[in-house]
Design an enzyme around this catalytic site. Structure first.
Site, PDB file in Angstrom:
ATOM      1  N   LYS A   1      -6.033  -4.760 -10.706  1.00 16.38           N
ATOM      2  CA  LYS A   1      -4.897  -4.753  -9.714  1.00 16.38           C
ATOM      3  C   LYS A   1      -3.599  -4.108 -10.420  1.00 16.38           C
ATOM      4  CE  LYS A   1      -4.425  -7.863  -7.018  1.00 16.38           C
ATOM      5  NZ  LYS A   1      -4.469  -7.853  -5.308  1.00 16.38           N
TER       6      LYS A   1
ATOM      7  N   TYR B   1     -17.678   0.504   1.754  1.00 18.39           N
ATOM      8  CA  TYR B   1     -17.852   0.569   0.182  1.00 18.39           C
ATOM      9  C   TYR B   1     -19.339  -0.285  -0.477  1.00 18.39           C
ATOM     10  CZ  TYR B   1     -14.684  -3.366   0.631  1.00 18.39           C
ATOM     11  OH  TYR B   1     -14.198  -4.449   1.319  1.00 18.39           O
TER      12      TYR B   1
ATOM     13  N   CYS C   1      24.227  -1.844  22.057  1.00 25.93           N
ATOM     14  CA  CYS C   1      25.840  -1.626  22.475  1.00 25.93           C
ATOM     15  C   CYS C   1      25.477  -0.525  23.625  1.00 25.93           C
ATOM     16  CB  CYS C   1      26.675  -1.080  21.384  1.00 25.93           C
ATOM     17  SG  CYS C   1      28.048  -0.030  22.210  1.00 25.93           S
TER      18      CYS C   1
ATOM     19  N   ASP D   1      -6.089  -1.398   0.554  1.00 26.99           N
ATOM     20  CA  ASP D   1      -5.267  -2.417   1.108  1.00 26.99           C
ATOM     21  C   ASP D   1      -5.363  -2.685   2.456  1.00 26.99           C
ATOM     22  OD1 ASP D   1      -3.822  -4.835   0.574  1.00 26.99           O
ATOM     23  OD2 ASP D   1      -1.897  -3.898   0.288  1.00 26.99           O
TER      24      ASP D   1
ATOM     25  N   GLU E   1     -13.736   2.776  -7.600  1.00 26.29           N
ATOM     26  CA  GLU E   1     -13.482   3.038  -6.502  1.00 26.29           C
ATOM     27  C   GLU E   1     -11.992   2.567  -6.109  1.00 26.29           C
ATOM     28  OE1 GLU E   1     -16.068   0.754  -4.033  1.00 26.29           O
ATOM     29  OE2 GLU E   1     -17.807   1.886  -4.732  1.00 26.29           O
TER      30      GLU E   1
ATOM     31  N   CYS F   1      32.528  -0.426  18.418  1.00 26.24           N
ATOM     32  CA  CYS F   1      33.542  -0.175  19.536  1.00 26.24           C
ATOM     33  C   CYS F   1      34.258  -1.550  20.058  1.00 26.24           C
ATOM     34  CB  CYS F   1      33.026   0.582  20.445  1.00 26.24           C
ATOM     35  SG  CYS F   1      31.500  -0.128  21.260  1.00 26.24           S
TER      36      CYS F   1
ATOM     37  N   LYS G   1      -9.152   0.445  -4.516  1.00 30.39           N
ATOM     38  CA  LYS G   1      -9.226  -0.885  -3.474  1.00 30.39           C
ATOM     39  C   LYS G   1      -8.192  -0.825  -2.233  1.00 30.39           C
ATOM     40  CE  LYS G   1      -8.999  -5.854  -4.673  1.00 30.39           C
ATOM     41  NZ  LYS G   1      -8.148  -6.145  -3.347  1.00 30.39           N
TER      42      LYS G   1
ATOM     43  N   CYS H   1      29.904  -5.382  19.536  1.00 34.16           N
ATOM     44  CA  CYS H   1      29.657  -4.226  18.781  1.00 34.16           C
ATOM     45  C   CYS H   1      30.604  -4.030  17.542  1.00 34.16           C
ATOM     46  CB  CYS H   1      29.515  -2.758  19.812  1.00 34.16           C
ATOM     47  SG  CYS H   1      29.271  -1.449  18.909  1.00 34.16           S
TER      48      CYS H   1
ATOM     49  N   CYS I   1      30.684   4.749  22.493  1.00 31.36           N
ATOM     50  CA  CYS I   1      31.059   3.920  21.150  1.00 31.36           C
ATOM     51  C   CYS I   1      30.855   5.127  19.996  1.00 31.36           C
ATOM     52  CB  CYS I   1      29.619   3.150  21.023  1.00 31.36           C
ATOM     53  SG  CYS I   1      29.733   2.464  19.312  1.00 31.36           S
TER      54      CYS I   1
HETATM   55  S1  IVH Z   1     -16.208  -4.543  -3.624  1.00 34.73           S
HETATM   56  C1  IVH Z   1     -19.006  -8.048  -3.361  1.00 34.73           C
HETATM   57  N1  IVH Z   1     -14.890  -2.331  -3.089  1.00 34.73           N
HETATM   58  O1  IVH Z   1     -10.914  -6.300  -1.963  1.00 34.73           O
HETATM   59  C2  IVH Z   1     -18.206  -6.768  -3.270  1.00 34.73           C
HETATM   60  N2  IVH Z   1     -13.790  -4.342  -2.245  1.00 34.73           N
HETATM   61  O2  IVH Z   1     -10.496  -8.740  -3.726  1.00 34.73           O
HETATM   62  C3  IVH Z   1     -16.982  -7.293  -3.162  1.00 34.73           C
HETATM   63  N3  IVH Z   1     -11.764  -4.092  -1.129  1.00 34.73           N
HETATM   64  O3  IVH Z   1     -12.573  -8.644   0.249  1.00 34.73           O
HETATM   65  C4  IVH Z   1     -16.021  -6.341  -2.640  1.00 34.73           C
HETATM   66  N4  IVH Z   1     -11.538  -1.875  -1.544  1.00 34.73           N
HETATM   67  O4  IVH Z   1     -11.707  -6.435   1.140  1.00 34.73           O
HETATM   68  C5  IVH Z   1     -14.822  -3.843  -2.912  1.00 34.73           C
HETATM   69  N5  IVH Z   1     -13.945  -0.304  -2.797  1.00 34.73           N
HETATM   70  C6  IVH Z   1     -13.919  -1.737  -2.596  1.00 34.73           C
HETATM   71  C7  IVH Z   1     -12.728  -2.478  -2.056  1.00 34.73           C
HETATM   72  C8  IVH Z   1     -12.769  -3.853  -1.802  1.00 34.73           C
HETATM   73  C9  IVH Z   1     -10.652  -3.179  -0.966  1.00 34.73           C
HETATM   74  C10 IVH Z   1     -11.257  -5.478  -0.927  1.00 34.73           C
HETATM   75  C11 IVH Z   1     -12.529  -6.381  -0.122  1.00 34.73           C
HETATM   76  C12 IVH Z   1     -12.684  -7.650  -0.849  1.00 34.73           C
HETATM   77  C13 IVH Z   1     -11.177  -7.740  -1.647  1.00 34.73           C
HETATM   78  C14 IVH Z   1     -11.576  -8.204  -2.842  1.00 34.73           C
END
Ligand code: IVH
Length: 683
Positions: free
Chosen positions: A324, A216, A433, A115, A111, A420, A113, A417, A438
């Site tokens: 990551k 998720y 300004c 942010d 999946e 000017c 991740k 400024c 200007c």
């Molecule tokens: S699974 C036990 N799936 O990443 C399940 N986390 O560093 C653990 N996050 O605190 C999380 N997308 O906020 C999972 N598809 C995804 C995610 C996800 C973002 C975040 C989540 C978690 C952090 C873990």
């Protein structure tokens, strides 16, 4: 009148279905007007019969003005984090080790991740009862009222289940850019803005921020989980419950090809385990074109039974791993801080840094926004700073890594400024300004006025503008229609042809409709959206607005939905400025439109009703292309500037670039100019 309870139930059901189509399926099934009408009626009924307001009423989405603290509450599930890996090889090792520990061949889900801000949604008997931040994993903050305002969070599920759902609340990048531009002290990234919004005390303020969610994980409070054998089945179930599940999923493993990789409507990439590496690579490559930020991928064991066997450390489950991405951050040195004067007079400090490569491009300028922002960073010249660039977002200084001893410890804004030399005034966190003459402001306004999204004057670019300003031929936008391009004959780069084209472009721009002219004047807070709102509210010409300015009709303007008090005051204040009035008079004399043409919108069949259109490229019959979007609006459609999940149609002319690619990826219907003409002609 009919039975109010029955009417409320009907309205709630209808609004919920429309919201679902709009926010979850991204396929609107009602027009804005239909929606608003039903919504207003619901508010009316709930006001008259407060005891009939339902706990899942869509009206809860608008939030409340009551100030709320964010009480701490215990989680009833362990809210764990993830173990991390940084290379595909580590991921492969982890998968092999996990299969060994589970003593079984396993399938893996990959999946994105997201942010954003981590959230746990607790549902009891299908009703959202609590939304809690991750906190320390056992206790978090109760932010239920704020989370309720997020349209894609279901308030009631179609089944009376007791379930905790984990997800990530995020702010789409485009929305981030729009909101951050208006922010006094901007946020370094969408995650901080999303998390900050969720902690606001007034949920009505959160309601104004278009946050989104992807879920998720789901945890049943009883044994219902036993029904689900795999994670991908559970995700599909969550989707059926009305949650937004990110469709950008991968499923890899030995069951590929056996027919077991099927999960209702949820679609995903799939393959044998060897294909994971390629998938990780592809997802990394595509991350900048997503419209939201991800900081990696999450690899999870798909089978739920072995998950329990694999178990947990105190910190993370052993059945999942975060891959990551390398963070696009680099360290550089601040060489200088320069000050820019924008077209509105706003003074913006910009750090010039030693050029440094971040996320594939070289960065040498980073905006510092204002003094408050600089103070918060404690940034001075010579300091070493960490600079980030996430996705398409403009680069930002994250923090000072090492202070220099050379100069002032914290850089300070000048008192005059830089363009000017006049004194500066502060408004909120910014300095301005206020000299409309200007030079930097004048140049900024002219470049803005001629730009593609404004008057769209062909063959008149920023270089031509700068050249004319230097020559003394342009001292304000009104001069565009006063100077004689023929006087340029003989200048380098101004041949006969260029001069003819320039004239043509200027002439053609006189045909631009009033709404565009108004938004091009560069009046603070009066952009295209505000111009449209004003016109739709009945201020159909400049005279009506000037009259409102003279008559101090701030209150009347503020009444318009989408304008508000601050904007109304700011617009009318600008319109009282004698300099601006002189400019308007000159432009009017030159023949620009200062009156909205009467349209017979209602007489046209509303064939685009419920649709959301976007436009790219250039067209034979629509110059500027905004004209095509006006046709759409006349027929009941909406038009937006960027491709998002809400867009249903893209009108693509020749030379369409990134919008076209994005629309194709999202499966948005792409309409050519020819097809578009046919659609209009078929009325
Ligand atoms: S699974 C036990 N799936 O990443 C399940 N986390 O560093 C653990 N996050 O605190 C999380 N997308 O906020 C999972 N598809 C995804 C995610 C996800 C973002 C975040 C989540 C978690 C952090 C873990």
């Amino acid at each position: 009148m009919s039975d109010p309870k029955h009417e409320i139930d009907t309205l709630v059901a209808r609004l919920q279905a429309w919201q679902h189509d709009y926010y979850i399926k991204a396929r609107p099934s009602a027009t804005d007007a239909e929606y608003d009408r039903a919504f207003d009626r619901l508010l009316e009924l709930e006001k008259a019969y407060p005891e009939l307001r339902r706990p899942d009423s869509p009206s809860l989405r608008v939030g409340s003005d009551l100030s709320a603290d964010l009480p701490e509450v215990d989680h009833t599930i362990p809210v764990l984090s993830l173990d991390k890996a940084y290379t595909a090889a580590e991921v492969a090792d982890w998968a092999a080790k996990t299969e060994k520990n589970a003593d079984a061949r396993l399938n893996f889900v990959v999946e994105e991740k997201i942010d954003g801000a981590s959230i746990v949604l607790y549902y009891e008997k299908g009703l959202l009862v609590r939304a809690v931040t991750r906190g320390n994993g056992t206790r978090g903050n109760d932010i239920t009222a704020n989370v309720r305002t997020i349209r894609s969070v279901p308030l009631r599920l179609p089944e009376a289940v007791n379930i905790a759902v984990r997800g990530e609340i995020y702010l789409p990048l485009e929305r981030f850019a729009e909101i951050n531009a208006r922010q006094e002290v901007p946020f370094a990234n969408p995650r901080n803005l999303a998390a900050g919004s969720l902690r606001r005390k007034k949920s009505s303020e959160v309601a104004a921020i278009p946050l989104e969610i992807f879920v998720y994980e789901g945890f049943f409070a009883d044994d219902s989980a036993a029904e689900y054998r795999t994670h991908h089945d559970l995700l599909s179930y969550l989707q059926n419950l009305g949650f937004r599940v990110n469709p950008r999923l991968g499923l890899f493993g030995p069951d590929y090809g056996s027919g077991r990789f099927r999960a209702g409507e949820l679609s995903f990439s799939a393959g044998p385990l060897e294909k994971v590496e390629g998938f990780l690579k592809r997802m990394n490559e595509e991350r900048n074109s997503l419209g939201y930020e991800i900081d990696g991928l999450v690899i999870k064991v798909d089978e739920l039974a072995p998950r329990e066997e694999l178990g947990y450390t105190g910190h993370h489950p052993r059945w999942a791993l975060a891959f990551k991405f390398e963070s696009p951050e680099a360290v550089s040195t601040v060489k200088a801080v320069e000050v820019q004067v924008g077209r509105t007079g706003r003074i913006t400090p910009v750090a010039r840094i030693e050029p440094v490569l971040i996320g594939g491009s070289t960065v040498s300028n980073v905006t510092l926004h204002n003094q408050q922002y600089i103070d918060a960073l404690e940034l001075g010249i010579g300091d070493q700073v960490a600079v980030s660039k996430r996705g398409d977002v403009i680069p930002a200084v994250e923090r000072v890594v090492e202070k220099s001893e050379a100069a002032e410890p914290v850089w300070r804004m000048p008192e005059a400024c830089p363009s000017c030399g006049e004194g500066l005034e502060s408004h909120g966190a910014h300095l301005f300004c206020v000299n409309r003459r200007c030079p930097d402001q004048v140049r900024g306004r002219i470049v803005f006025f001629i730009g593609k999204d404004q008057m769209d004057i062909d063959n008149f670019g920023p270089e031509t503008a700068s050249f004319l300003i230097e020559k003394g031929l342009l001292t304000g936008i009104e001069d565009i229609y006063r100077f004689d391009p023929e006087t340029l004959a003989g200048e380098a780069g101004f041949g006969e042809k260029k001069i003819a084209l320039l004239k043509q472009g200027i002439e053609a721009s006189k045909e631009q409709p009033y709404r565009r002219v108004l938004a091009s004047l560069g009046i603070p807070d009066l952009g295209q959206k505000a111009a449209e709102l004003l016109i739709e509210a009945g201020y159909r010409g400049i005279d009506a607005l000037l009259k409102a300015a003279d008559g101090k009709e701030e209150a009347a303007l503020a009444e318009i939905h989408g304008i508000g008090e601050k904007t109304a005051a700011s617009i009318l204040m600008s319109l009282r400025d004698p300099e601006l009035r002189k400019q308007i008079a000159a432009l009017r004399q030159a023949g620009l439109n200062f009156e909205e043409e009467e349209t017979e919108a209602s007489s046209l069949p509303q064939i685009f009703s419920g649709q959301v259109w976007c436009v790219t490229g250039s067209f034979e019959n629509y110059k500027p292309r905004g004209k095509a979007m006006e046709e759409v609006k006349l027929r009941g459609g909406r038009s937006v500037g960027a491709i998002t999940g809400a867009v249903t149609h893209l009108l693509a002319g020749s030379g369409g670039g990134s919008k076209l690619a994005k629309a194709e990826k999202l499966g948005i219907e792409i309409v050519s100019e020819e097809e578009f003409l046919k659609l209009l002609g078929s009325e």
